[in-house]
Design an enzyme around this catalytic site. Structure first.
Site, PDB file in Angstrom:
ATOM      1  N   LYS A 183       0.827  -1.211   0.000  1.00  0.00           N
ATOM      2  CA  LYS A 183       0.000   0.000   0.000  1.00  0.00           C
ATOM      3  C   LYS A 183       0.872   1.277   0.000  1.00  0.00           C
ATOM      4  CE  LYS A 183      -3.911  -2.158  -0.104  1.00  0.00           C
ATOM      5  NZ  LYS A 183      -3.541  -3.561  -0.127  1.00  0.00           N
TER       6      LYS A 183
HETATM    7  C1  LIG Z   1      -9.545  -3.256  -1.937  1.00  0.00           C
HETATM    8  C2  LIG Z   1      -8.984  -3.958  -0.750  1.00  0.00           C
HETATM    9  N1  LIG Z   1      -9.758  -4.154   0.327  1.00  0.00           N
HETATM   10  C3  LIG Z   1      -9.302  -4.774   1.438  1.00  0.00           C
HETATM   11  C4  LIG Z   1      -8.017  -5.246   1.507  1.00  0.00           C
HETATM   12  C5  LIG Z   1      -7.556  -5.973   2.736  1.00  0.00           C
HETATM   13  O1  LIG Z   1      -6.503  -5.305   3.347  1.00  0.00           O
HETATM   14  P1  LIG Z   1      -5.524  -6.083   4.380  1.00  0.00           P
HETATM   15  O2  LIG Z   1      -4.521  -6.804   3.557  1.00  0.00           O
HETATM   16  O3  LIG Z   1      -4.919  -4.964   5.193  1.00  0.00           O
HETATM   17  O4  LIG Z   1      -6.352  -6.974   5.204  1.00  0.00           O
HETATM   18  C6  LIG Z   1      -7.161  -5.067   0.424  1.00  0.00           C
HETATM   19  C7  LIG Z   1      -5.784  -5.579   0.477  1.00  0.00           C
HETATM   20  O5  LIG Z   1      -5.110  -5.759  -0.475  1.00  0.00           O
HETATM   21  C8  LIG Z   1      -7.656  -4.411  -0.730  1.00  0.00           C
HETATM   22  O6  LIG Z   1      -6.872  -4.230  -1.803  1.00  0.00           O
END
Ligand SMILES: Cc1ncc(COP(=O)(O)O)c(C=O)c1O
Length: 383
Positions: A183
């Site tokens: 990110k």
């Molecule tokens: C659009 C979206 N939502 C939710 C998530 C979930 O994030 P995390 O990896 O912090 O759980 C991601 C992770 O890549 C994502 O790209």
């Protein structure tokens, strides 16, 4: 061909970030404590949202949010199919049903119309995604949600630094950010929920730490109150201070990071203007926004080469790519257990078959962008 492999992404970690983390390691307090509090305060300051809670991931955030909202069997949650699988998985694990809203073919965003088409009397929540860092039409989606009295939680995993009509996204609702390693800013793994809703905030804080009425670190007690008791069984989704220190330090540079990503993305756009066979995403029309450029996504539209072969050829030329995402509704579990089938979401499926994310990270040079586009031209010309 490049002599060195260009990865699709690389985190931007400075000596200052490393010093912050070392500071925590030397401090004697490793789990959530003062650095979590500082990170949360900075997120409120940056986004303009009233409250923020640091979490171990955005996935953990959606998990406890569904619990906090009492979503379970018989309920439906609307979200796109072209998102990370965690959202749909958490909905299913809560016993509810994901209902996938169609996206616009060109922007890959859900629209007020596509969301409204999914609403039934069982709809309990709408989770739009600011895909790649472009905001959805928040006013339009909020109007639909308000009409049907359904809450909206913005999936802002891609969208730290995304502004909609002059305000940071997430300020009118609850939003979930991700600080996963790819990110725009990262903790390694981590997430943040921001909300203006004080009662939701209290529930999330409780559920993120065993359902105790307190946090792991209580500033007044200089530790955790040993008398804390369970109000409701909860989970363990707190963020360590080791991670929070990294996120905090990176958040101080978010504008600089996003400005660099934007400059690189603009160069990609200029170079793609006259290339046939690949099509970048289009900007949504009708509202002002700033793009946080989490991803630079193209669609491989050439009829001479498939997207998968295109990615393989680029890798042979030392260029890494990603795929964000494969449509959830056509993955094994969702096809076989939930009855979704090809043809359910034509624009989603068209994109799912063609999307490819190109290298984009702050340490890249303009020459790197030009090398990627030269390699793409070569692949298309020899398809
Ligand atoms: C659009 C979206 N939502 C939710 C998530 C979930 O994030 P995390 O990896 O912090 O759980 C991601 C992770 O890549 C994502 O790209």
């Amino acid at each position: 061909m490049r002599s060195e492999f260009l990865p699709f992404t690389r985190p931007d970690v400075t000596d200052g970030d490393i010093a912050e983390v070392i500071g925590v390691l030397k401090s004697g307090w490793l789990t959530n404590g003062p650095k979590n509090a500082a990170f949360e305060e900075k997120m409120c300051e940056y986004t303009g949202c009233k409250n923020a809670v640091a979490l171990s991931s955005a996935t953990a955030g959606i998990h406890i949010l569904l619990t906090a909202l009492g979503i379970g069997p018989g309920d439906e949650v609307i979200t796109p199919s072209l998102t990370w699988v965690s959202t749909a998985n958490m909905i299913v694990l809560a016993g509810a049903k994901p209902v996938f809203a169609e996206i616009d073919r060109d922007t890959m965003l859900v629209t007020p119309e596509s969301v409204e088409a999914c609403i039934t009397e069982r709809t309990k929540l709408i989770v739009p995604v600011h895909y790649t860092g472009v905001p959805v039409d928040l006013d339009g989606i909020r109007a639909v949600a308000d009409k049907h009295r359904i809450p909206v939680v913005e999936d802002a995993a891609h969208a730290l630094g995304t502004f909609y009509k002059g305000r940071h996204i997430g300020t009118g609702n609850t939003a979930l950010y991700s600080f996963h390693a790819i990110k725009n800013i990262t903790c390694g793994e981590g997430g943040m929920l921001t909300t203006n809703d004080d009662s939701l905030l209290a529930k999330i804080k409780m559920l993120k730490f065993h359902g105790l009425g307190v946090d792991a670190f209580d500033r007044q007690n200089k530790g955790r109150s040993p008398q804390a008791e369970v109000f409701e069984p909860g989970y363990k989704c707190n963020l360590t201070d080791i991670c929070a220190a990294l996120g905090f330090s990176q958040l101080l540079r978010i504008n600089q990071i996003n400005a660099r990503r934007t400059a690189l993305a603009r160069r990609y756009r200029e170079l793609f203007a006259d290339i046939e066979g690949v099509e970048p995403l289009h900007d949504p029309a009708g509202y002002d926004f700033t793009h946080s450029w989490h991803l630079f996504v193209i669609r491989v539209t050439s009829d001479k080469i498939s997207r998968d072969a295109f990615m393989t050829r680029l890798k042979e030329l030392n260029i890494g790519t990603g795929m964000h995402f494969r449509a959830i509704h056509l993955q094994k579990y969702y096809r076989e257990k939930m009855g979704f089938k090809p043809g359910d979401l034509p624009a989603t499926e068209w994109n799912s078959d063609r999307i490819c994310s190109l290298p984009l990270f702050p340490a890249m040079t303009t020459a790197d962008v030009e090398a990627v586009v030269t390699a793409i031209k070569h692949v298309l010309a020899h398809a």
